[in-house]
Design a protein around this motif. Structure first.
Motif, short mmCIF file in Angstrom:
data_model
loop_
_atom_site.label_atom_id
_atom_site.label_comp_id
_atom_site.label_asym_id
_atom_site.label_seq_id
_atom_site.Cartn_x
_atom_site.Cartn_y
_atom_site.Cartn_z
N GLU A 147 0.86 -1.18 0.11
CA GLU A 147 0.03 -0.06 0.08
C GLU A 147 0.92 1.09 0.17
OE1 GLU A 147 -3.94 0.33 2.31
OE2 GLU A 147 -2.52 1.34 3.70
N ASP A 175 -2.51 4.52 -3.16
CA ASP A 175 -4.04 3.78 -2.91
C ASP A 175 -4.83 4.74 -1.76
OD1 ASP A 175 -3.05 0.89 -3.70
OD2 ASP A 175 -1.60 1.36 -2.32
N PHE A 176 -4.37 5.90 -1.67
CA PHE A 176 -4.96 6.59 -0.48
C PHE A 176 -4.08 8.27 -0.38
CE2 PHE A 176 -6.07 7.96 4.05
CZ PHE A 176 -7.31 8.22 3.64
N GLY A 197 -14.52 8.68 -0.29
CA GLY A 197 -13.67 7.49 0.02
C GLY A 197 -13.62 6.76 1.33
N HIS A 219 -12.69 3.03 1.72
CA HIS A 219 -11.63 2.36 1.22
C HIS A 219 -10.87 1.99 2.63
CE1 HIS A 219 -7.53 1.92 0.09
NE2 HIS A 219 -7.82 1.92 -1.12
N PRO A 223 -8.53 7.64 -3.90
CA PRO A 223 -9.51 8.26 -2.75
C PRO A 223 -8.51 8.98 -1.78
CG PRO A 223 -8.91 5.74 -2.27
CD PRO A 223 -8.35 6.08 -3.58
#
Length: 363
Positions: A69, A156-157, A291, A294, A326
């Motif tokens: 991640e 991923d974020f 988001g 997530h 997100p």
């Protein structure tokens, strides 16, 4: 007074509050960010666990630890014009005053501290420091990076460290500004029956706006309140002339479950039958979904605590959303103090933000 040509030095051993003061003391009004970008780059390059790249006055640093991640921490380096509020000033109550303290050099300081003191995070990290956020979108450094180097922004974020008083604010509203033009016929005001007043013709537009009932949309448990307002009106030729043209400027702040096309279609529907001769889009930026569903967002919320709030306004989380990342807003400082001459931030909120992020990234 001439500005020194020597690059300022940032001391990453300071806590985030002390580092905020150093950042505030480097003037960085939009499109004059070279000195602060140089200082950030020079501070990060010696850190062996980071790969540092640069585009213009945007600096990007990444860990490459092979985690599954990746989280992006982003913040802009520029400020609005200085209003006699630089250098910074720390008062006896632990409040730091100065241009950019809230928006958003305290957030940038937190980024720098995490970059310097978390060499082995539990997720790979990308730190983005960019220019020209406070002016028109065409100059925005994050926009430029997304166009030139989209891989630099992959993740991923993402967390945008805009001022939220250390509360998570999910997504952001879209913003659409349109120009509604009405037409008439010029005439001498002494013989007004010979013409048609375009300003009077705008009355149905204003009546429609006054009667408009904004929608509330619940997304991921957050309630976004829309708004549709006239923000300007222009018309008139001279004090003795019936005007033949009038323009009403309307701003629509809409929930992020609407697409840009849906937002524009909605305005066309709202003003249908109002005698609008021409509807022109003057500015349009889409919103961003929160988001919060997530897994990374859930883990982040558990770590920082509090109750998530909707973001009223537009931020660059929308750019990450457009890239499929997100994103949320989370940073020290009170957004209501942004851009004010008495802009300030409580140092304990800066330290709290730094500690919460460190805990999340090292658990």
């Amino acid at each position: 007074m001439e500005r020194s040509t020597q690059t300022p030095v940032l001391d990453l051993s300071l806590d985030a509050a002390g580092l905020t003061a150093q950042l505030v003391d480097i003037p960085s009004v939009s499109q004059d960010e070279k000195a602060i970008a140089d200082a950030v780059e020079n501070a990060l390059r010696p850190l062996a666990h980071l790969t540092v790249t640069r585009d213009g006055n945007a600096v990007v640093a990444r860990t490459e630890l092979g985690h599954k991640e990746r989280v992006v921490l982003a913040g802009h380096l520029d400020t609005v014009p200085i209003a006699g509020n630089v250098p910074s000033r720390l008062d006896q109550d632990g409040v730091l005053w100065g241009c950019g303290t809230t928006d958003m050099k305290s957030g940038v300081a937190v980024q720098l501290r995490i970059a310097a003191t978390v060499p082995a995070p539990n997720r790979d990290l990308t730190f983005v420091f960019y220019d020209a956020e406070e002016i028109s979108a065409e100059h925005n450094g994050l926009k430029r990076l997304a166009e030139r180097h989209p891989k630099w922004l992959e993740g991923d974020f993402a967390i945008l460290l805009e001022p939220t008083d250390t509360q998570v604010e999910g997504g952001c509203q879209g913003t659409l500004r349109v120009l509604l033009r009405t037409e008439g016929e010029r005439a001498h005001s002494a013989r007004s029956w010979m013409g048609a007043n375009a300003i009077h013709a705008a009355a149905p537009i204003l009546a429609r706006l006054a009667a408009y009932e904004p929608r509330r949309a619940v997304i991921d448990g957050l309630e976004y309140r829309e708004g549709l307002n006239a923000v300007g009106i222009e018309g008139g030729v001279a004090g003795n002339v019936v005007p033949d043209s009038c323009t009403v400027t309307v701003n629509f702040r809409y929930a992020p479950d609407r697409t840009q096309e849906q937002a524009l279609d909605h305005l066309r529907e709202v003003f249908d039958g109002c005698g609008v001769a021409e509807l022109t889009v003057d500015d349009h930026s889409p919103g961003a979904l929160p988001g919060l569903s997530h897994p990374a967002a859930k883990a982040f919320m558990e770590a920082v605590g509090g109750v998530p709030l909707p973001k009223f306004g537009w931020t660059d989380v929308a750019r990450f959303s457009a890239l499929g990342v997100p994103a949320v807003n989370y940073g020290p400082g009170d957004a209501l103090l942004a851009h004010k001459k008495d802009e300030r931030v409580a140092t304990e909120r800066i330290i709290h933000c730094e500690e919460r992020l460190r805990a999340w990234l090292t658990d």
